[in-house]
Design an enzyme around this catalytic site. Structure first.
Site, mmCIF file in Angstrom:
data_model
loop_
_atom_site.group_PDB
_atom_site.id
_atom_site.type_symbol
_atom_site.label_atom_id
_atom_site.label_comp_id
_atom_site.label_asym_id
_atom_site.label_seq_id
_atom_site.Cartn_x
_atom_site.Cartn_y
_atom_site.Cartn_z
ATOM 1 N N ASP A 374 0.798 -1.226 0.000
ATOM 2 C CA ASP A 374 0.000 0.000 0.000
ATOM 3 C C ASP A 374 0.831 1.277 0.000
ATOM 4 O OD1 ASP A 374 -2.450 -1.258 -0.176
ATOM 5 O OD2 ASP A 374 -2.673 -1.457 1.983
ATOM 6 N N TYR A 458 -9.978 -0.546 2.897
ATOM 7 C CA TYR A 458 -9.442 -0.463 4.255
ATOM 8 C C TYR A 458 -9.040 0.959 4.625
ATOM 9 C CZ TYR A 458 -8.947 -5.103 6.425
ATOM 10 O OH TYR A 458 -9.180 -6.292 7.068
#
Length: 738
Positions: A374, A458
């Site tokens: 990420d 998320y």
């Protein structure tokens, strides 16, 4: 920097450096240095990622480049301003050989290239009195603190093409990818088979392909999207992740924005609409919110205890600087503690979260290829968002904005991106003398600096907490929505948890990497740190342990990088201490700070798992290296579609450099294994994970002993909560004893 038309195949990624110093990054990579010239002739680096580079032979032109004035109070570690980013972008554009090349440039990052540590030390001494003349360079030339400010303009200093890499993806690319997939006729036909005609209901999340085979080589910029579908066209807050679309494989060329491959290989029915899928207020989700929550107010009538000067923060005895990058998000610089007559004592030069990896444990398609990097593939900072007072942060808040370049070179500002505030943290310390009944108690207060980012489904909150007893806590809060899969009627999978009819959540792990460039008790220019590993050992039965109760600590000096690839061991209370090799406390022990692990894990995937080619740094919880310029990210600068095995940290430590007395960098890898629960649906309550940096012989006694007493409430009539149930009877025997 790599510049190119978005509709043509890219050739490289460029990195641009500007003098304050700034440098860029791009798609097949080229590195360019852009000079932002100050009166002190000090490089001002900027890093800039652009897709497809300009002609390296083209001369930079200053025509039309904005000229700006840099304030005299600017520090070399201050994040880039919007004006500086504009200068960087304009300078790089001007270096393009043709109008087509200049117009076709796509910018991924514009990042400050941080100055050398001696420059930072000099600037700290200059900007924050008392000024320390001993920090001035004695040799002729170099950096002079006396001259700064004035006008500067951009100039390309150098350019370098980096082959066979891909820079991080951008939000603009994600949006264009969604539109391209929705417009693809075979995709629309496949959705019709599943009963979906309205493309406005469809969500296409572009995921980087990672690297599983040569087909994923970085010669092409690729994404394999995950597909989801809402049920209500008039409900923008509906949880669309509640209906994953499976059985469709799509491969998208993100450089040319075309669908390269499409396959509807398996017709999996869409899961039925789950009545518990939404998480908005009760009246909008068909539920009822609880009614017994009364307001909770945090009041500081005299204001906060912290002071802020630009990016510089002082809070009680702590001081540090706040930075921010598109990749890491929040960065803390020059962390120090003011310790009475010992003055300002350094603890760390730089603290940040540099990578996170989320591998999934389901071998079925498409979940086996879900292993997002990420930070390196998306950027934690670029995915940050504005924080709201009373929700994300509570109390007296100081916010910091963040500036980034967008894909076409414009400047975007995230207002209130970083939040700083004080929090009550319960009891700091207490003791009551049982003979006299007299007690002393202190409340603990901590300073919290944080930001929150959203990466697809998320959310991750990243926090640094500073305590009055000298501790620093790093904490990550995980929340958001589970990444789900669809089940055939009657199907059950052992690699996840059934969340609702037709829905399951695969098991997965979240790993985070904190990079800590330590400087424990180091004066400017010193490199006098070392790391020892501490384990608690049980004494063998015998003459030294006749009562079989003895245990002790055993220290092991980590002498070189090959000896410093370590794992947590809760059975031996293992921790690590960074010590100054030449400074002692009043008992003659070396001063230090210790890294205390929290809960942790290692990858559960097999050693041959494809994602571990790019994430070899996950194989150990702790790595230690001597500081070296350019060793910034554990998976290397370009982990996206990286075909090279073990690039980054795992390769650097093969040099087996000495660690006995040097400039120490800690790389702490911490993770959580997430076995989803029904209670994680529809939105996951926060999970916390992190670690602590604690003083270990750094002080001569508790640094919290001088915290003043608080205003304890003596009048119980005003402060206590009324008993609405009625008093409990007290036994007569207890009354007699009292």
């Amino acid at each position: 920097m790599a510049s190119a038309s978005q509709k043509t195949s890219h050739s490289s990624v460029d990195s641009v450096t500007i003098r304050r110093q700034i440098a860029p990054a791009a798609a097949s990579a080229a590195t360019a240095a852009v000079g932002d010239w100050n009166n002190d002739d000090r490089p001002l680096p900027i890093k800039n990622s652009v897709i497809n580079p300009p002609d390296p032979s083209a001369n930079a032109s200053s025509k039309g480049i904005q000229v700006l004035t840099r304030a005299q109070t600017s520090h070399p570690l201050d994040p880039l301003s919007a004006a500086e980013i504009k200068v960087a972008v304009a300078t790089v554009r001007a270096a393009g050989a043709t109008p087509e090349v200049r117009d076709g440039m796509r910018f991924v990052e514009v990042v400050l290239l941080e100055p050398e540590k001696n420059v930072v030390a000099l600037a700290d001494a200059y900007f924050f009195p008392p000024f320390q003349p001993s920090l001035l360079p004695r040799s002729k030339g170099g950096v002079h603190a006396a001259t700064r400010g004035g006008h500067h303009r951009g100039k390309v200093i150098s350019s370098r093409v980096v082959q066979d890499v891909q820079p991080p993806m951008d939000a603009v690319e994600y949006a264009e990818c969604e539109a391209v997939v929705k417009d693809h006729p075979p995709f629309r036909e496949a959705m019709k088979k599943r009963g979906i005609d309205d493309m406005d209901l469809v969500m296409v999340d572009a995921w980087c392909v990672g690297y599983h085979s040569k087909a994923d080589a970085p010669s092409r910029r690729l994404a394999k999207p995950l597909i989801f579908c809402r049920t209500e066209s008039d409900s923008p807050m509906e949880n669309g992740y509640a209906r994953p679309v499976e059985g469709i494989r799509v491969l998208v060329d993100m450089q040319n924005m075309v669908v390269l491959e499409f396959e509807d290989h398996k017709l999996v029915p869409l899961p039925p609409a789950d009545p518990l899928r939404n998480y908005t207020p009760g009246h909008t989700r068909g539920g009822v919110d609880r009614s017994d929550v009364k307001p909770l107010q945090i009041l500081q009538p005299d204001g906060p205890s912290f002071r802020v000067n630009g990016q510089y923060v002082e809070w009680q005895k702590w001081n540090f600087r706040i930075g921010f990058t598109p990749r890491e998000g929040l960065v803390l610089h020059s962390v120090a503690y003011v310790d009475g007559n010992r003055g300002r004592r350094s603890i760390a030069h730089r603290l940040s979260f540099v990578e996170m990896v989320v591998p999934y444990g389901d071998p079925n398609d498409p979940h086996y290829r879900k292993n997002a990097f990420d930070a390196g593939e998306d950027g934690l900072g670029k995915n940050a968002h504005s924080l709201k007072k009373g929700c994300d942060c509570l109390g007296y808040i100081k916010y910091f904005d963040a500036h980034f370049t967008n894909f076409i070179g414009g400047v975007e500002t995230i207002e209130n991106c970083v939040c700083m505030h004080e929090e009550d943290h319960g009891i700091l310390w207490k003791h009551q003398d049982w003979r006299t009944g007299l007690a002393e108690v202190r409340r603990s207060r901590r300073l919290t600096v944080s930001f929150i980012c959203t990466v697809a489904n998320y959310e991750y909150g990243f926090y640094w907490h500073f305590y009055q007893d000298g501790k620093i806590e790093a904490e990550v809060k995980l929340t958001g929505i589970l990444s789900l899969g669809a089940l055939q009627p009657g199907e059950v999978r052992k690699y996840g948890t059934t969340i609702a009819p037709g829905l399951y959540a695969p098991v997965h792990q979240h790993f985070f990497v904190a990079r800590m460039d330590m400087a424990v008790d180091c004066k400017p220019g010193e490199t006098c740190n070392q790391v020892v590993e501490v384990d608690v050992k049980v004494e063998e039965p015998g003459k030294d342990n006749v009562h079989n109760n003895a245990f002790y600590t055993q220290e092991t000096l980590l002498k070189s990088e090959s000896h410093a690839m370590r794992d947590c061991n809760p059975l031996s209370a293992r921790h690590w201490i960074v010590r100054h090799t030449r400074t002692v406390n009043r008992t003659g022990q070396l001063t230090g700070y210790k890294l205390v692990p929290g809960s942790n894990c290692l990858p559960l995937a097999g050693s041959e798992a494809k994602f571990l080619r790019r994430a070899a740094f996950l194989k150990h919880n702790l790595w230690v290296t001597p500081y070296a310029p350019g060793e910034d990210f554990p998976g290397g600068e370009f982990p996206n579609q990286n075909p090279r095995v073990g690039e980054g940290l795992a390769s650097w430590v093969q040099k087996d450099r000495s660690l006995e007395e040097t400039d120490i960098v800690l790389w702490y890898v911490f993770g959580i294994t997430h076995v989803p629960r029904l209670e994680d649906w529809p939105v996951m309550p926060v999970e916390r994970i992190g670690f602590m940096l604690q003083p270990h012989g750094f002080f001569n006694c508790s640094p919290a002993v001088d915290v003043p007493p608080g205003a304890c409430e003596s009048d119980a009539k005003e402060s206590h909560v009324k008993d609405t149930i009625g008093p409990k009877p007290v036994p007569n025997g207890l009354i007699a004893k009292l």
